[in-house]
Design an enzyme around this catalytic site. Structure first.
Site, PDB file in Angstrom:
ATOM      1  N   GLY A 119       0.841  -1.209   0.000  1.00 14.26           N
ATOM      2  CA  GLY A 119       0.000   0.000   0.000  1.00 14.26           C
ATOM      3  C   GLY A 119       0.865   1.243   0.000  1.00 14.26           C
ATOM      4  CB  ALA A 120       4.279   1.735  -1.390  1.00 17.14           C
TER       5      ALA A 120
ATOM      6  N   GLY B 171      -0.331   4.834  -0.448  1.00 12.40           N
ATOM      7  CA  GLY B 171      -1.441   5.273   0.405  1.00 12.40           C
ATOM      8  C   GLY B 171      -1.036   6.282   1.468  1.00 12.40           C
ATOM      9  CD  GLN B 172      -3.166  10.510   2.592  1.00 11.35           C
ATOM     10  OE1 GLN B 172      -2.821  11.183   3.556  1.00 11.35           O
ATOM     11  NE2 GLN B 172      -2.874  10.863   1.355  1.00 11.35           N
TER      12      GLN B 172
ATOM     13  CB  ALA C 223       2.616   3.964   2.629  1.00  8.77           C
TER      14      ALA C 223
ATOM     15  CB  VAL D 154      -0.975  -1.632   9.203  1.00  7.09           C
ATOM     16  CG1 VAL D 154      -1.667  -0.304   9.499  1.00  7.09           C
ATOM     17  CG2 VAL D 154       0.376  -1.702   9.915  1.00  7.09           C
ATOM     18  N   GLY D 155      -3.318  -3.243   7.692  1.00  2.44           N
ATOM     19  CA  GLY D 155      -4.552  -3.137   6.906  1.00  2.44           C
ATOM     20  C   GLY D 155      -5.693  -3.908   7.541  1.00  2.44           C
ATOM     21  CG  ASN D 156      -8.236  -2.114  10.078  1.00  6.27           C
ATOM     22  OD1 ASN D 156      -7.645  -2.795  10.904  1.00  6.27           O
ATOM     23  ND2 ASN D 156      -8.324  -0.800  10.160  1.00  6.27           N
TER      24      ASN D 156
ATOM     25  CG  HIS E 164      -7.212  -2.547  15.010  1.00  6.05           C
ATOM     26  ND1 HIS E 164      -7.072  -1.502  15.900  1.00  6.05           N
ATOM     27  CD2 HIS E 164      -7.350  -1.979  13.788  1.00  6.05           C
ATOM     28  CE1 HIS E 164      -7.112  -0.354  15.226  1.00  6.05           C
ATOM     29  NE2 HIS E 164      -7.294  -0.615  13.944  1.00  6.05           N
TER      30      HIS E 164
END
Length: 327
Positions: free
Chosen positions: A12-13, A15-16, A18, A130-132, A188
């Site tokens: 997700g490089a 993205g916000q 990152a 980290v990604g949900n 989470h």
């Protein structure tokens, strides 16, 4: 003698999150101020231009520790020999999307990434999802990488932990750095359970300092649980900088140690605290020598049991919702 560079893969490089993360990694905040890094950046084919723009900015910072950058849309290139993998990219929930659709869209992504890690990453790779939905995505990646140790796969609950620390510091009037022995249990998600029953601030018992069970149950727990939604409401965008900061905290502590301090990580359950195995569940841990160790022997009272079982139930439902996709 300069250390050999460590390879840090980030998905997700473009993205916000990152964007808040990469500059800090290149600055030495993740692995230490004497540790050179090579960034291996993964994003979708249509995002490659945006990633190149971020890399131009990384170049323009002239970070002494940044030894190289790889840009790719192929997980096997991104994860090649990776020492750390930060799985930030995930399918966000779009309007009208059912949770089960979100789970299956992410199952596809994390199955592919887990298999690639299994094939090409360092055998000691430290994986943080980290990604949900982070716990279940970490579970899917772990299940898709049978040749890697299960303990290498973790989910991020550090944002919940840090949010809870901040609320407790504000309520008690104590410095945030003085608060110790906080635990966050479970998923989470808004069901997770921040637990300060044994926490201290400047050596004093926090429950005595705050002495307000009504605040704990009706203000503190829901505030921490719904903080992400409150930030979207206020900012119009999801929390990116605080999530990136929590990811840095999580991996830095895992690699460099916590000096006996408790932190929270989502890790594969070992059956302790009544949480069944084969699930990724947030628990208090300490870290040293590159390994985490769960805090053992905590008493679980009736209220805590209820909260811990509630968040467990959600995790079991998520796991059952993706089981058929794991082959």
């Amino acid at each position: 003698m300069a250390k050999p560079a460590k390879r840090v893969a980030v998905t997700g490089a473009a993205g916000q999150i990152a964007y808040s993360l990469l500059f800090r990694i290149a600055n030495g905040d993740l692995l230490g101020k004497d540790q050179p890094v090579i960034l291996q950046l993964l994003d979708l084919p249509q995002a490659q231009g945006a990633v190149k723009g971020v890399v131009m900015e990384l170049d323009d910072c002239a970070f002494p520790l940044l030894s190289g950058v790889v840009i790719t849309d192929d997980p096997k290139v991104a994860f090649k020999d990776a020492d750390v993998a930060l799985l930030v990219g995930a399918r966000p929930r779009s309007k009208g999307m059912e949770r089960k659709d979100l789970l299956s869209a992410n199952a596809e992504i994390f199955t592919v990434q887990g298999k690639a890690l299994n094939e090409v990453a360092s055998r000691d790779v430290k994986v943080l999802v980290v990604g949900n939905p982070a716990n279940t995505n970490a579970y899917i990646a772990m299940k898709s990488a049978p040749d890697l140790p299960k303990k290498n796969f973790t989910a991020m609950l550090r944002l919940d932990h840090n949010r809870a620390l901040s609320q407790l510091a504000a309520k008690s009037g104590k410095p945030v750095a003085s608060i110790e022995k906080l635990a966050v249990w479970g998923n989470h998600s808004p069901t997770m359970y921040p637990d300060f029953r044994v926490a201290t601030a400047e050596g004093q018992d926090l429950t005595k300092l705050i002495n307000d069970e009504e605040w704990n149950r009706n203000t503190f727990i829901p505030t921490v649980g719904k903080r992400g939604a409150a930030i979207i409401e206020a900012r119009g965008l999801s929390s990116a900088a605080s999530a990136a900061n929590a990811a840095i905290d999580h991996v830095r502590d895992w690699v460099l140690g916590t000096n006996g301090k408790w932190v929270t990580m989502g890790i594969p359950s070992d059956g302790s605290y009544g949480i069944p195995e084969d699930i990724i569940y947030g628990v208090p841990v300490t870290c040293e020598n590159g390994e985490y160790k769960r805090v053992e022997g905590l008493e679980i009272d009736a209220f805590s049991r209820e909260k811990m079982d509630g968040t467990l139930q959600e995790l079991l439902e998520e796991r059952d919702g993706v089981q058929h996709l794991l082959g």
